[in-house]
Design an enzyme around this catalytic site. Sequence first.
Site, PDB file in Angstrom:
ATOM      1  N   ALA A   1      12.277  20.847  -5.431  1.00 27.29           N
ATOM      2  CA  ALA A   1      13.396  19.852  -5.444  1.00 27.29           C
ATOM      3  C   ALA A   1      14.025  20.363  -6.133  1.00 27.29           C
ATOM      4  O   ALA A   1      15.475  20.229  -5.441  1.00 27.29           O
ATOM      5  CB  ALA A   1      13.282  18.051  -5.330  1.00 27.29           C
TER       6      ALA A   1
ATOM      7  N   GLY B   1     -10.187  -1.800   9.591  1.00 29.13           N
ATOM      8  CA  GLY B   1      -8.981  -2.285   8.781  1.00 29.13           C
ATOM      9  C   GLY B   1      -7.765  -0.898  10.004  1.00 29.13           C
ATOM     10  O   GLY B   1      -6.233  -1.074   8.872  1.00 29.13           O
TER      11      GLY B   1
ATOM     12  N   LYS C   1      10.595   0.689  10.177  1.00 27.42           N
ATOM     13  CA  LYS C   1      11.013   1.037  11.943  1.00 27.42           C
ATOM     14  C   LYS C   1      11.424  -0.245  12.293  1.00 27.42           C
ATOM     15  O   LYS C   1      12.820   0.524  13.799  1.00 27.42           O
ATOM     16  CB  LYS C   1       9.239   1.771  12.819  1.00 27.42           C
ATOM     17  CG  LYS C   1       8.620   0.455  12.712  1.00 27.42           C
ATOM     18  CD  LYS C   1       7.014   0.860  12.692  1.00 27.42           C
ATOM     19  CE  LYS C   1       6.154   1.409  11.285  1.00 27.42           C
ATOM     20  NZ  LYS C   1       5.056   1.786  11.248  1.00 27.42           N
TER      21      LYS C   1
ATOM     22  N   ASP D   1       5.554  -2.409  18.274  1.00 20.96           N
ATOM     23  CA  ASP D   1       5.509  -1.163  17.104  1.00 20.96           C
ATOM     24  C   ASP D   1       6.119  -0.309  17.676  1.00 20.96           C
ATOM     25  O   ASP D   1       6.281   0.501  16.932  1.00 20.96           O
ATOM     26  CB  ASP D   1       3.904  -1.016  16.060  1.00 20.96           C
ATOM     27  CG  ASP D   1       4.173   0.142  15.495  1.00 20.96           C
ATOM     28  OD1 ASP D   1       5.185  -0.467  14.666  1.00 20.96           O
ATOM     29  OD2 ASP D   1       4.071   0.836  15.339  1.00 20.96           O
TER      30      ASP D   1
ATOM     31  N   GLY E   1       4.276   8.193  11.010  1.00 21.79           N
ATOM     32  CA  GLY E   1       3.033   8.136   9.352  1.00 21.79           C
ATOM     33  C   GLY E   1       4.637   9.154   9.118  1.00 21.79           C
ATOM     34  O   GLY E   1       5.021   9.428   8.679  1.00 21.79           O
TER      35      GLY E   1
ATOM     36  N   LYS F   1       9.044   2.761  17.248  1.00 23.75           N
ATOM     37  CA  LYS F   1       9.678   3.802  16.749  1.00 23.75           C
ATOM     38  C   LYS F   1      10.113   4.995  17.710  1.00 23.75           C
ATOM     39  O   LYS F   1      10.324   5.398  17.927  1.00 23.75           O
ATOM     40  CB  LYS F   1       8.063   4.879  16.466  1.00 23.75           C
ATOM     41  CG  LYS F   1       7.577   3.607  15.306  1.00 23.75           C
ATOM     42  CD  LYS F   1       5.893   4.090  15.539  1.00 23.75           C
ATOM     43  CE  LYS F   1       4.957   3.628  14.100  1.00 23.75           C
ATOM     44  NZ  LYS F   1       3.093   3.302  14.502  1.00 23.75           N
TER      45      LYS F   1
ATOM     46  N   THR G   1       0.478  -1.679   0.304  1.00 20.14           N
ATOM     47  CA  THR G   1      -0.337   0.052   0.005  1.00 20.14           C
ATOM     48  C   THR G   1       0.984   1.432   0.124  1.00 20.14           C
ATOM     49  O   THR G   1       0.353   1.996  -0.772  1.00 20.14           O
ATOM     50  CB  THR G   1      -0.727   0.460   1.120  1.00 20.14           C
ATOM     51  OG1 THR G   1      -0.312   0.320   2.563  1.00 20.14           O
ATOM     52  CG2 THR G   1      -2.528  -0.829   1.205  1.00 20.14           C
ATOM     53  N   VAL G   2       1.817   1.230   0.698  1.00 16.71           N
ATOM     54  CA  VAL G   2       2.463   2.675   0.705  1.00 16.71           C
ATOM     55  C   VAL G   2       3.623   2.975  -0.826  1.00 16.71           C
ATOM     56  O   VAL G   2       3.732   3.815  -0.987  1.00 16.71           O
ATOM     57  CB  VAL G   2       3.665   2.536   1.727  1.00 16.71           C
ATOM     58  CG1 VAL G   2       4.718   3.760   1.819  1.00 16.71           C
ATOM     59  CG2 VAL G   2       3.171   2.482   3.526  1.00 16.71           C
TER      60      VAL G   2
ATOM     61  N   GLY H   1      -0.702   4.512   7.110  1.00 17.49           N
ATOM     62  CA  GLY H   1      -1.919   5.024   5.460  1.00 17.49           C
ATOM     63  C   GLY H   1      -1.650   5.368   4.516  1.00 17.49           C
ATOM     64  O   GLY H   1      -0.254   6.048   5.215  1.00 17.49           O
TER      65      GLY H   1
END
Lengths: 431, 431
Positions: free
Chosen positions: A34, A189, A107, A203, A136, A207, A14-15, A305
């Site tokens: 940039a 989800g 992570k 998790d 995120g 982090k 998904t990412v 997300g």
Amino acid sequence: MAAPLRIALAGLGTVGAGLVRLIESNGALIASRAGRPVEIVAVSARDRSKNRGVDISGYAWEDDMTALAARSDVDVVVELVGGSDGPALATARHALKGGKALVTANKAMIAHHGLELAELAEANGVALRFEAAVAGGIPVIKGLREGAAANRIERIYGILNGTCNYILSTMEQTGRDFGEVLKEAQELGYAEADPTFDVEGVDAAHKLAILAALAFGAKIDFAAVDVGGIGRVRAADIAQAEALGYRIRLIGMADVDDQGNLFQRVQPCLVPHNNPLAAVDGPTNAVVAEGNFSGRLLFQGAGAGDGPTASAVAADLVDIARGDTGAPFSVPAAELAAFAPADAGHRTGRTYLRFVVADRPGVLAEIAAAMRDGGVSIESLIQQGRPEEGGEVLVAMVTHEGPEANVAKALALLEGSASLAEAPLVMRLLG
Amino acid sequence: MAAPLRIALAGLGTVGAGLVRLIESNGALIASRAGRPVEIVAVSARDRSKNRGVDISGYAWEDDMTALAARSDVDVVVELVGGSDGPALATARHALKGGKALVTANKAMIAHHGLELAELAEANGVALRFEAAVAGGIPVIKGLREGAAANRIERIYGILNGTCNYILSTMEQTGRDFGEVLKEAQELGYAEADPTFDVEGVDAAHKLAILAALAFGAKIDFAAVDVGGIGRVRAADIAQAEALGYRIRLIGMADVDDQGNLFQRVQPCLVPHNNPLAAVDGPTNAVVAEGNFSGRLLFQGAGAGDGPTASAVAADLVDIARGDTGAPFSVPAAELAAFAPADAGHRTGRTYLRFVVADRPGVLAEIAAAMRDGGVSIESLIQQGRPEEGGEVLVAMVTHEGPEANVAKALALLEGSASLAEAPLVMRLLG
């Protein structure tokens, strides 16, 4: 305009698909900001033919992820595979050794192998960036590494896991219990089919270890994080906390204590209503950094997300395109200090304790005696009138300010007591 | 370690003295993170002998600030004098023309002359940085310029003036009126002896214009900001808002509207309790940036004060020491767009209107008729039962969602009405 920054994408979940969409959608804007375009050149994933909702036919394909690092037409490898070891780590090592910059959202890999990878990056004169690995889309690593760069950080803490925060804030709003809300979170989800890493605090601990390394110039030390989860928090605890003026949040916290040791803990905590973290609901992340000149800085936003995570990955790419390639952990890896883990017993604070006890005379006296013998002073005690299922009663108390060692001593005295139906739940009050 | 970054300090007020203290206190940390020491070489201020609580005897002194820019032993001029023109602007121009980098905390100067200074910086190949000009110690310019660099920003808004936020949140907590709380704020040092720039919204407008330029790639256009202050907000308005589920905050907001025009407004607004800005109390600043991939990002912290402001100035110095010297407004000055100012009449939303009316029959009918004739639909109306001093009555209402032009039309119909004791107070509901 300067030559494009050419990237290779390892992982198209998904990412990864989010990053493809982002670069397609905002490419012109990124090029303008940039000073050069950021272009995807090659991709690799487990399954080439899977439908991801994005068109990858314009990019070169590699079956072997590590081959991305060998391509002469690639400047940066973006690792979005996940997992602390395996293909992710192999890809990362190949990239850095091959003189490519590495951007990752991983992570677990940084928490376990961040020091080695930083040393590799520095030895090869390339960038290693991992903004997306923490919180995120929130630019909190940048905030610490650059925005607060002139400060001695006194403490860093925050809500680092969106799944836990969704569950806790939903329990709070609905009065429902953990299991029921977890099930709903899975359906929506917000929680994985196997939620272990999230709800047990692992998790968040990944982090926290990354943030602590950056904030305190420490060699990253995930193994030293004291990790607790939210699985034992009951609706009744949330109601008690609310009555006392607190909300329960899973808090990751780190500081360097009076002995010069590194304290790192993930634990559900009671957060006072006047702390901004108390107002953080749903799958949101928020991090507070307290600098000795900046004061309290708060960074808040979506903790997960595809869009937010892709935004953070792309921010790293823009930095690299602009030529900003400082040390991955702010100071050079050779200057990172190996802190001893703190002994939490020295810490003082107020503690919430909740016991599930048999509904019979003398139980309260037994608990009170243990507290007295441990040297724990009780500020308030609430015994719930109505027994829970099975004739159990909840007894909750908040201690006065005191050493954590005393609380541990009192609880040790109660260990094995036939009066306790389960181990006590221990949560600290955020000071 | 590389050669030191040598800085000259123009202005030794509270922020200047704070920066001296910060560099003395955190110098070793900064050197380690920046890869080179940051050293003060020369200073200039109005009065050399004034006691500032810091020792400046080790630095070269210049009576003439602009002479700092001519010194061959200086890499960066730090302008902390203040004021949009005068010595601040002269010093800034001299520095950039002389090939020195410029760091400034001067929001008024950047709001008025930011484009010219950015062009000068780019033409001379030097950095121009102004993190401290917006929201004190909060790295929000960095957050926008770099952290959210890969996003199209859809809207930016926030609490940009700590004085106003202190006054409004104290009015809210105490039920007292504006004048009384302002007086107390002045005694506590949260408001200037002459509070005009703060309470009339001008200071927030300076900051908003800077944020809007960065967020939307716009040529900075302070003159186009629609500016309102908090001086007419009464305790009764705060109570009404609270009853409706809102808090009143002075909000600066900018976006690019459907017509592609730049909307910039500073105005007290009704902020719903579930928006994080509603929880921001005291002299705190907070900025929300909504990116098309990142979602809602919140940056919060101390909006003023010597420590936080010095922290932001020093963050810019660390960036310059690290060699990060991109375009001041993210994209090159030549690429900044000249947006036409938006016509707010096209905007739709809900509006709070409060009238001070004579206590006599027919007044409410007159207001209601004007609303009807303007095409404004009223969602709720509260007429305060008890007359205020002088027989005046407050009538407050909240409209349904509708065009701002209709509200303006309705109010125009009431202009000059003998029933109204003062001009209506108009505040938007933050959507």
